[in-house]
Write an enzyme that holds these catalytic residues in place. Structure first.
Site, mmCIF file in Angstrom:
data_model
loop_
_atom_site.group_PDB
_atom_site.id
_atom_site.type_symbol
_atom_site.label_atom_id
_atom_site.label_comp_id
_atom_site.label_asym_id
_atom_site.label_seq_id
_atom_site.Cartn_x
_atom_site.Cartn_y
_atom_site.Cartn_z
ATOM 1 C CG PHE A 12 -8.977 68.285 91.417
ATOM 2 C CD1 PHE A 12 -8.526 67.020 90.947
ATOM 3 C CD2 PHE A 12 -8.049 69.371 91.275
ATOM 4 C CE1 PHE A 12 -7.109 66.941 90.357
ATOM 5 C CE2 PHE A 12 -6.695 69.300 90.717
ATOM 6 C CZ PHE A 12 -6.194 67.999 90.460
ATOM 7 C CG ASP A 32 -17.372 68.387 100.240
ATOM 8 O OD1 ASP A 32 -16.190 68.343 99.558
ATOM 9 O OD2 ASP A 32 -18.220 68.967 99.368
ATOM 10 C CE1 TYR A 144 -10.753 80.115 95.377
ATOM 11 C CE2 TYR A 144 -9.401 81.130 93.929
ATOM 12 C CZ TYR A 144 -9.681 80.075 94.994
ATOM 13 O OH TYR A 144 -8.642 78.838 94.709
ATOM 14 C CB THR A 174 -3.216 71.528 90.958
ATOM 15 O OG1 THR A 174 -2.075 72.515 91.466
ATOM 16 C CG2 THR A 174 -2.707 70.097 91.244
ATOM 17 N NE ARG A 185 -10.496 74.482 88.765
ATOM 18 C CZ ARG A 185 -10.498 73.944 89.996
ATOM 19 N NH1 ARG A 185 -9.131 74.230 90.570
ATOM 20 N NH2 ARG A 185 -10.915 72.669 90.659
HETATM 21 P P1 NAD Z 1 -13.116 71.438 94.059
HETATM 22 O O1 NAD Z 1 -14.122 72.448 93.468
HETATM 23 O O2 NAD Z 1 -13.093 70.386 93.303
HETATM 24 O O3 NAD Z 1 -13.133 71.172 95.438
HETATM 25 C C1 NAD Z 1 -13.551 72.075 96.489
HETATM 26 C C2 NAD Z 1 -14.351 71.265 97.546
HETATM 27 O O4 NAD Z 1 -14.784 71.947 98.542
HETATM 28 C C3 NAD Z 1 -15.712 70.818 97.052
HETATM 29 O O5 NAD Z 1 -15.921 69.253 97.034
HETATM 30 C C4 NAD Z 1 -16.870 71.351 97.484
HETATM 31 O O6 NAD Z 1 -17.981 70.709 97.550
HETATM 32 C C5 NAD Z 1 -16.363 71.861 98.661
HETATM 33 N N1 NAD Z 1 -16.792 72.974 99.548
HETATM 34 C C6 NAD Z 1 -17.081 74.274 99.078
HETATM 35 N N2 NAD Z 1 -17.692 74.878 99.918
HETATM 36 C C7 NAD Z 1 -17.685 74.169 100.919
HETATM 37 C C8 NAD Z 1 -18.574 74.544 102.228
HETATM 38 N N3 NAD Z 1 -18.876 75.782 102.506
HETATM 39 N N4 NAD Z 1 -18.480 73.685 103.031
HETATM 40 C C9 NAD Z 1 -18.079 72.381 102.898
HETATM 41 N N5 NAD Z 1 -17.423 71.822 101.741
HETATM 42 C C10 NAD Z 1 -17.586 72.986 100.542
HETATM 43 O O7 NAD Z 1 -11.632 72.371 93.935
HETATM 44 P P2 NAD Z 1 -10.110 71.871 94.416
HETATM 45 O O8 NAD Z 1 -9.543 72.008 93.106
HETATM 46 O O9 NAD Z 1 -10.151 70.514 94.663
HETATM 47 O O10 NAD Z 1 -9.595 73.011 95.306
HETATM 48 C C11 NAD Z 1 -9.664 72.522 96.723
HETATM 49 C C12 NAD Z 1 -8.767 74.065 97.258
HETATM 50 O O11 NAD Z 1 -7.467 74.289 96.833
HETATM 51 C C13 NAD Z 1 -9.711 75.128 97.198
HETATM 52 O O12 NAD Z 1 -9.586 75.651 98.586
HETATM 53 C C14 NAD Z 1 -9.041 75.641 96.329
HETATM 54 O O13 NAD Z 1 -9.159 77.198 96.570
HETATM 55 C C15 NAD Z 1 -7.609 75.379 96.504
HETATM 56 N N6 NAD Z 1 -6.748 75.621 95.283
HETATM 57 C C16 NAD Z 1 -6.847 74.731 94.243
HETATM 58 C C17 NAD Z 1 -6.222 74.878 93.141
HETATM 59 C C18 NAD Z 1 -6.173 74.222 91.758
HETATM 60 O O14 NAD Z 1 -5.541 74.309 90.806
HETATM 61 N N7 NAD Z 1 -6.872 72.971 91.863
HETATM 62 C C19 NAD Z 1 -5.420 76.239 92.880
HETATM 63 C C20 NAD Z 1 -5.115 76.959 94.212
HETATM 64 C C21 NAD Z 1 -6.032 76.546 95.290
HETATM 65 N N1 UDP Z 2 -9.565 79.789 79.938
HETATM 66 C C1 UDP Z 2 -9.751 79.579 78.525
HETATM 67 N N2 UDP Z 2 -10.885 78.791 78.264
HETATM 68 C C2 UDP Z 2 -11.488 77.984 79.127
HETATM 69 C C3 UDP Z 2 -11.177 78.114 80.537
HETATM 70 C C4 UDP Z 2 -10.319 79.104 80.875
HETATM 71 O O1 UDP Z 2 -9.227 80.301 77.826
HETATM 72 O O2 UDP Z 2 -12.636 77.422 78.546
HETATM 73 C C5 UDP Z 2 -8.333 80.714 80.446
HETATM 74 C C6 UDP Z 2 -8.778 81.687 81.367
HETATM 75 O O3 UDP Z 2 -9.235 82.738 80.968
HETATM 76 C C7 UDP Z 2 -7.660 81.905 82.184
HETATM 77 C C8 UDP Z 2 -6.733 80.417 82.111
HETATM 78 O O4 UDP Z 2 -7.406 79.906 81.130
HETATM 79 O O5 UDP Z 2 -6.679 82.770 81.525
HETATM 80 C C9 UDP Z 2 -6.695 79.755 83.431
HETATM 81 O O6 UDP Z 2 -8.372 79.627 83.814
HETATM 82 P P1 UDP Z 2 -8.814 78.598 84.869
HETATM 83 O O7 UDP Z 2 -10.129 78.987 85.167
HETATM 84 O O8 UDP Z 2 -8.515 77.100 84.644
HETATM 85 O O9 UDP Z 2 -8.042 79.436 86.105
HETATM 86 P P2 UDP Z 2 -7.401 80.458 86.464
HETATM 87 O O10 UDP Z 2 -5.960 80.374 86.705
HETATM 88 O O11 UDP Z 2 -7.825 81.562 85.723
HETATM 89 O O12 UDP Z 2 -8.150 80.542 88.136
#
Ligand code: NAD
Ligand code: UDP
Length: 311
Positions: A12, A32, A144, A174, A185
């Protein structure tokens, strides 16, 4: 032209960041292993002469000549990161070691996608960067949370020992285009459930809260941070906070959906109240989220509508 590596490039955030960095005139190398990433998210870039894709697991070392590294590879949805916790932990720890080694060899700047999860079920509200967190090291989220905390430790030690140019972005929830329909999520679940007329699955009593940031605002923050000389962790997110119950009704209203809410068990260690204190990012980076929740959610609804019609 800068050569920029994005690990997790088919996910994403990675795919949205790729688009933005290509538009800004950079050469982007996406890496990836498609663990949660989608081929559809990178298809549009494959014919771009300024883009190269490498299928690789970041747990294994790699060598590429680059100027900047965005280390995003890691499953991010609780459903996916808990499916294979050992893989998740190894991805965070070996993934950051391999990125740091690459930074050491090439002199590249390195930005790590850390997370608000390092604060755990926070006892401080809103969460600021000086708070050390309240994480259960033995729980189901630890693969995690603790993996990301260990990655922060490694980054700071590599910086102190080798003088690397490193950045730590603590990203709060996000949302936006290119989230996977099956991501699990809350934003993607509620929108797809509402659009399909399925029950909206609220976990627990729905009184827990999250604060939602639209993807373009997060990208702005990541790029500002990469350019900066800040080495301390920086919160990036939007303090616009919702109780999950209220968020469910918000989505039902915007989609005009007939879906009903159902209540399911709260996953263990689910944080109760999450809201970023972004004053450090505001002062040091000039970071300020611009996209109103209504505008961001409407765009995301339209994206999921097309994905549901043409999967
Ligand atoms: P996502 O799952 O959409 O993307 C993660 C990507 O990493 C995927 O394309 C997956 O195939 C790749 N990946 C996972 N393990 C791998 C490995 N061992 N080798 C190569 N590729 C691998 O998630 P996202 O929301 O895009 O998150 C991206 C990053 O941002 C992550 O590190 C996540 O922890 C961090 N993050 C995201 C959020 C959010 O709200 N989206 C919040 C906090 C942190
Ligand atoms: N959640 C929910 N229903 C769903 C997915 C998530 O009520 O189908 C809740 C989850 O328990 C958490 C919040 O929504 O309290 C955010 O969850 P998410 O998995 O998006 O991200 P988190 O911040 O927990 O990593």
């Amino acid at each position: 032209m800068k050569r920029i590596l994005i690990t997790g490039a088919a996910g994403f955030i990675g795919s949205n960041l790729t688009k933005r960095l290509l538009e800004e005139g950079n050469f982007v190398i996406g890496l990836d292993n498609f663990y949660t990433g989608q081929k559809a998210n990178i298809e549009n870039f494959l014919n771009n002469e300024n883009y190269k894709f490498i299928e690789h697991n970041v747990i294994e070392p790699y060598e590429i000549k680059v100027d900047e590294i965005y280390n995003l590879a890691c499953p991010a949805s609780p459903v996916h990161y808990q499916k294979n916790p050992l893989f998740t932990f190894k991805t965070s720890v070996f993934g950051i070691i391999n990125a740091l080694e690459l930074s050491r060899k090439t002199g590249a700047r390195l930005l790590q996608a850390s997370t608000s999860e390092v604060y755990g079920d926070a006892k401080v509200y809103p969460q600021h960067e000086k708070y050390f967190g309240n994480v259960n090291p033995n729980g189901v989220r630890a693969c995690y949370d603790e993996g990301k905390r260990a990655a922060e430790t490694l980054i700071c030690d590599y910086r102190r020992v080798y003088g690397l140019n490193t950045k730590i972005a603590r990203i709060f929830n996000t949302y936006g285009e290119n989230m996977d329909i099956k991501d699990g999520r809350v934003v993607s679940n509620f929108i797809t459930q509402a659009l399909r007329g399925e029950n909206i699955t609220i976990y627990g009593d729905g009184n827990q809260s999250r604060s939602f940031c639209y993807i373009s605002d997060l990208l702005e923050g990541l790029i500002l941070l990469m350019k900066s000389d800040i080495t301390e962790p920086v919160n990036l997110g939007n303090p616009d906070e919702f109780k999950i119950n209220d968020f469910a009704h918000y989505i039902l209203n915007l989609t005009k959906s007939p879906s009903k809410c159902i209540y399911m068990p709260l996953p263990s260690d689910d944080p109760h109240k999450r809201k970023p204190d972004i004053s450090y990012a505001k002062t040091k980076l000039g970071f300020m989220p611009k996209v109103k929740i209504e505008d961001g959610v409407k765009k995301t609804i339209e994206y999921f509508r097309t994905r549901i019609e043409k999967p």
